[in-house]
Design an enzyme around this catalytic site. Structure first.
Site, PDB file in Angstrom:
ATOM      1  N   ASP A  11       0.865  -1.163   0.000  1.00  0.00           N
ATOM      2  CA  ASP A  11       0.000   0.000   0.000  1.00  0.00           C
ATOM      3  C   ASP A  11       0.921   1.238   0.000  1.00  0.00           C
ATOM      4  OD1 ASP A  11      -2.444   1.499   0.664  1.00  0.00           O
ATOM      5  OD2 ASP A  11      -1.562   1.699   2.652  1.00  0.00           O
ATOM      6  N   LEU A  12       0.415   2.387  -0.409  1.00  0.00           N
ATOM      7  CA  LEU A  12       1.259   3.595  -0.406  1.00  0.00           C
ATOM      8  C   LEU A  12       1.087   4.416   0.880  1.00  0.00           C
ATOM      9  CD1 LEU A  12       3.152   5.653  -1.910  1.00  0.00           C
ATOM     10  CD2 LEU A  12       1.059   6.770  -2.653  1.00  0.00           C
ATOM     11  N   ASP A  13      -0.125   5.023   0.999  1.00  0.00           N
ATOM     12  CA  ASP A  13      -0.364   5.959   2.094  1.00  0.00           C
ATOM     13  C   ASP A  13      -0.333   5.227   3.432  1.00  0.00           C
ATOM     14  OD1 ASP A  13      -0.831   8.247   0.461  1.00  0.00           O
ATOM     15  OD2 ASP A  13      -2.823   7.488   0.001  1.00  0.00           O
ATOM     16  N   THR A  19       1.637   9.916   4.081  1.00  0.00           N
ATOM     17  CA  THR A  19       0.701  10.865   3.481  1.00  0.00           C
ATOM     18  C   THR A  19      -0.675  10.801   4.147  1.00  0.00           C
ATOM     19  OG1 THR A  19       0.667   9.193   1.773  1.00  0.00           O
ATOM     20  CG2 THR A  19       1.637  11.308   1.165  1.00  0.00           C
ATOM     21  N   LYS A  47      -9.093   5.624   5.996  1.00  0.00           N
ATOM     22  CA  LYS A  47      -7.845   5.031   5.507  1.00  0.00           C
ATOM     23  C   LYS A  47      -8.148   3.913   4.508  1.00  0.00           C
ATOM     24  CE  LYS A  47      -4.919   6.310   9.348  1.00  0.00           C
ATOM     25  NZ  LYS A  47      -4.189   5.858  10.533  1.00  0.00           N
ATOM     26  N   GLY A  48      -7.582   4.020   3.335  1.00  0.00           N
ATOM     27  CA  GLY A  48      -7.785   3.016   2.288  1.00  0.00           C
ATOM     28  C   GLY A  48      -9.018   3.262   1.435  1.00  0.00           C
ATOM     29  N   ARG A  51     -11.324   8.514  -2.723  1.00  0.00           N
ATOM     30  CA  ARG A  51     -11.594   9.926  -2.408  1.00  0.00           C
ATOM     31  C   ARG A  51     -13.097  10.177  -2.244  1.00  0.00           C
ATOM     32  NH1 ARG A  51      -9.022  13.571  -6.777  1.00  0.00           N
ATOM     33  NH2 ARG A  51      -7.322  12.115  -6.382  1.00  0.00           N
ATOM     34  N   SER A 116      -2.330   0.662  -4.350  1.00  0.00           N
ATOM     35  CA  SER A 116      -2.859   1.824  -3.633  1.00  0.00           C
ATOM     36  C   SER A 116      -4.223   2.228  -4.164  1.00  0.00           C
ATOM     37  CB  SER A 116      -1.890   3.001  -3.793  1.00  0.00           C
ATOM     38  OG  SER A 116      -2.453   4.177  -3.279  1.00  0.00           O
ATOM     39  N   ALA A 117      -5.055   2.759  -3.270  1.00  0.00           N
ATOM     40  CA  ALA A 117      -6.363   3.292  -3.677  1.00  0.00           C
ATOM     41  C   ALA A 117      -6.248   4.723  -4.181  1.00  0.00           C
ATOM     42  CB  ALA A 117      -7.312   3.252  -2.479  1.00  0.00           C
ATOM     43  N   SER A 118      -5.061   5.307  -4.039  1.00  0.00           N
ATOM     44  CA  SER A 118      -4.909   6.732  -4.365  1.00  0.00           C
ATOM     45  C   SER A 118      -4.712   6.974  -5.857  1.00  0.00           C
ATOM     46  CB  SER A 118      -3.705   7.304  -3.613  1.00  0.00           C
ATOM     47  OG  SER A 118      -3.436   8.606  -4.063  1.00  0.00           O
ATOM     48  N   ASN A 120      -3.365   9.558  -6.859  1.00  0.00           N
ATOM     49  CA  ASN A 120      -2.093  10.299  -6.920  1.00  0.00           C
ATOM     50  C   ASN A 120      -0.884   9.384  -6.727  1.00  0.00           C
ATOM     51  OD1 ASN A 120      -3.266  13.044  -7.025  1.00  0.00           O
ATOM     52  ND2 ASN A 120      -4.049  12.531  -4.993  1.00  0.00           N
ATOM     53  N   LYS A 147     -10.974  -0.185  -1.890  1.00  0.00           N
ATOM     54  CA  LYS A 147     -10.868  -1.076  -0.730  1.00  0.00           C
ATOM     55  C   LYS A 147     -12.074  -0.814   0.175  1.00  0.00           C
ATOM     56  CE  LYS A 147      -5.864  -0.546  -1.081  1.00  0.00           C
ATOM     57  NZ  LYS A 147      -4.656   0.088  -0.539  1.00  0.00           N
ATOM     58  N   GLU A 171      -0.233  -3.406   4.638  1.00  0.00           N
ATOM     59  CA  GLU A 171      -1.316  -2.411   4.719  1.00  0.00           C
ATOM     60  C   GLU A 171      -1.360  -1.702   6.065  1.00  0.00           C
ATOM     61  OE1 GLU A 171      -3.861  -0.758   3.708  1.00  0.00           O
ATOM     62  OE2 GLU A 171      -4.106  -1.402   1.648  1.00  0.00           O
ATOM     63  N   ASP A 172      -1.783  -0.442   6.060  1.00  0.00           N
ATOM     64  CA  ASP A 172      -1.963   0.286   7.326  1.00  0.00           C
ATOM     65  C   ASP A 172      -3.440   0.477   7.664  1.00  0.00           C
ATOM     66  OD1 ASP A 172      -2.478   2.185   5.243  1.00  0.00           O
ATOM     67  OD2 ASP A 172      -2.322   3.769   6.750  1.00  0.00           O
TER      68      ASP A 172
HETATM   69  P1  B16 Z   1      -6.549  10.091  -3.473  1.00  0.00           P
HETATM   70  P2  B16 Z   1      -3.677   3.889   0.033  1.00  0.00           P
HETATM   71  C1  B16 Z   1      -5.611   5.743  -0.016  1.00  0.00           C
HETATM   72  O1  B16 Z   1      -4.315   5.328  -0.341  1.00  0.00           O
HETATM   73  C2  B16 Z   1      -5.640   6.468   1.313  1.00  0.00           C
HETATM   74  O2  B16 Z   1      -5.401   5.572   2.374  1.00  0.00           O
HETATM   75  C3  B16 Z   1      -6.975   7.115   1.526  1.00  0.00           C
HETATM   76  O3  B16 Z   1      -6.986   7.855   2.729  1.00  0.00           O
HETATM   77  C4  B16 Z   1      -7.296   8.032   0.344  1.00  0.00           C
HETATM   78  O4  B16 Z   1      -8.584   8.619   0.491  1.00  0.00           O
HETATM   79  C5  B16 Z   1      -7.247   7.216  -0.944  1.00  0.00           C
HETATM   80  O5  B16 Z   1      -5.963   6.639  -1.080  1.00  0.00           O
HETATM   81  C6  B16 Z   1      -7.559   8.045  -2.167  1.00  0.00           C
HETATM   82  O6  B16 Z   1      -6.522   8.946  -2.362  1.00  0.00           O
HETATM   83  O7  B16 Z   1      -7.477  11.150  -3.011  1.00  0.00           O
HETATM   84  O8  B16 Z   1      -5.087  10.535  -3.514  1.00  0.00           O
HETATM   85  O9  B16 Z   1      -6.981   9.450  -4.763  1.00  0.00           O
HETATM   86  O10 B16 Z   1      -3.607   3.853   1.518  1.00  0.00           O
HETATM   87  O11 B16 Z   1      -4.577   2.841  -0.586  1.00  0.00           O
HETATM   88  O12 B16 Z   1      -2.311   3.952  -0.625  1.00  0.00           O
HETATM   89 MG    MG Z   2      -2.854   3.085   3.369  1.00  0.00          MG
END
Ligand code: B16
Ligand code: MG
Length: 218
Positions: A11-13, A19, A47-48, A51, A116-118, A120, A147, A171-172
């Site tokens: 996972d990233l964040d 982040t 978390k996870g 957006r 990652s779910a992000s 970014n 997720k 994962e966190d």
């Molecule tokens: P973004 P991960 C997730 O990343 C974050 O944990 C979560 O808090 C965030 O809302 C989600 O990414 C979406 O991120 O707004 O940058 O698209 O933990 O799966 O790496």
């Molecule tokens: Mg995370």
């Protein structure tokens, strides 16, 4: 010793870089605009989550409703604050032990993926100078379900050409552990055991951990 593990998915964040704190502050900023005190305990649920799902959780907690159009605008606003706040992060900001751990895993010939779910995530990995650490990267732009749905982790396994039960996910977030388990993968929770108790193993950080040591414990 889990000898059938061939790939590690990170996972990233909250696992590679902190982040999660910046996500939290950016949501807090948005919440102030409609007078909602967004607490750290409430933030655990985000978390996870994607957006849009994060915003929907917040609106429900605040007892507010918004039109689809307004929600899209609010997500864009939060992301602008978020991107502004992470502008200065560098390779020095990765979480303790994570770079050394991935290097050891690569030397031992494990495949490495980002899950990652992000949306970014790939830009952040580039900014951190870590692109060459990963055999494949899956981010929030590549999935339709966030997720705890297993879609992202299953896609990472498919891209790596390994079976889900040959993957170990780091994962966190409780939602991330659930997603990995639904995908049929092994899990290591990084952080607070009160939130991550469902994982096969929970550690505080990756500092001084080795792939061999982790695989002996799951
Ligand atoms: P973004 P991960 C997730 O990343 C974050 O944990 C979560 O808090 C965030 O809302 C989600 O990414 C979406 O991120 O707004 O940058 O698209 O933990 O799966 O790496
Ligand atoms: Mg995370």
């Amino acid at each position: 010793m889990k000898s059938n593990i061939k790939a590690f998915i990170f996972d990233l964040d909250g696992v590679i870089v902190d982040t999660a704190t910046y996500h939290y502050r950016s949501w807090q900023h948005l919440c102030k605009s409609f007078g909602f005190e967004f607490s750290e305990a409430d933030n655990e649920q985000l978390k996870g989550a994607s957006r849009m799902h994060s915003l929907e959780i917040i609106l429900e907690l605040a007892g507010e409703t918004r039109s689809e159009e307004e929600k899209i605008r609010m997500c864009a606003e939060k992301n602008t604050w978020y991107l502004e706040s992470i502008k200065e992060i560098t390779n020095q900001d990765t979480l303790p032990g994570v770079q050394a751990f991935i290097k050891l895993a690569r030397e031992a010939n494990y495949l490495i993926a980002l899950g990652s779910a992000s949306k970014n995530a790939i830009a952040i990995i580039n900014q951190l100078g870590l692109t060459s650490f990963f055999d494949v990267m899956v981010d929030g732009n590549m999935v339709t379900k966030g997720k705890p749905d297993p879609e992202g982790f299953l896609l990472a396994a498919q891209k790596l050409c390994v079976k889900p039960n040959h993957c170990l996910v780091f994962e966190d977030a409780a939602k991330g552990i659930q997603a990995a388990q639904k995908a049929g993968m092994y899990t290591v929770g990084i952080g607070d055991p009160r939130h991550l108790g469902a994982a096969d193993m929970v550690i505080e950080t990756l500092l001084n951990q080795t792939p061999k040591g982790i695989l002996e414990h799951i």
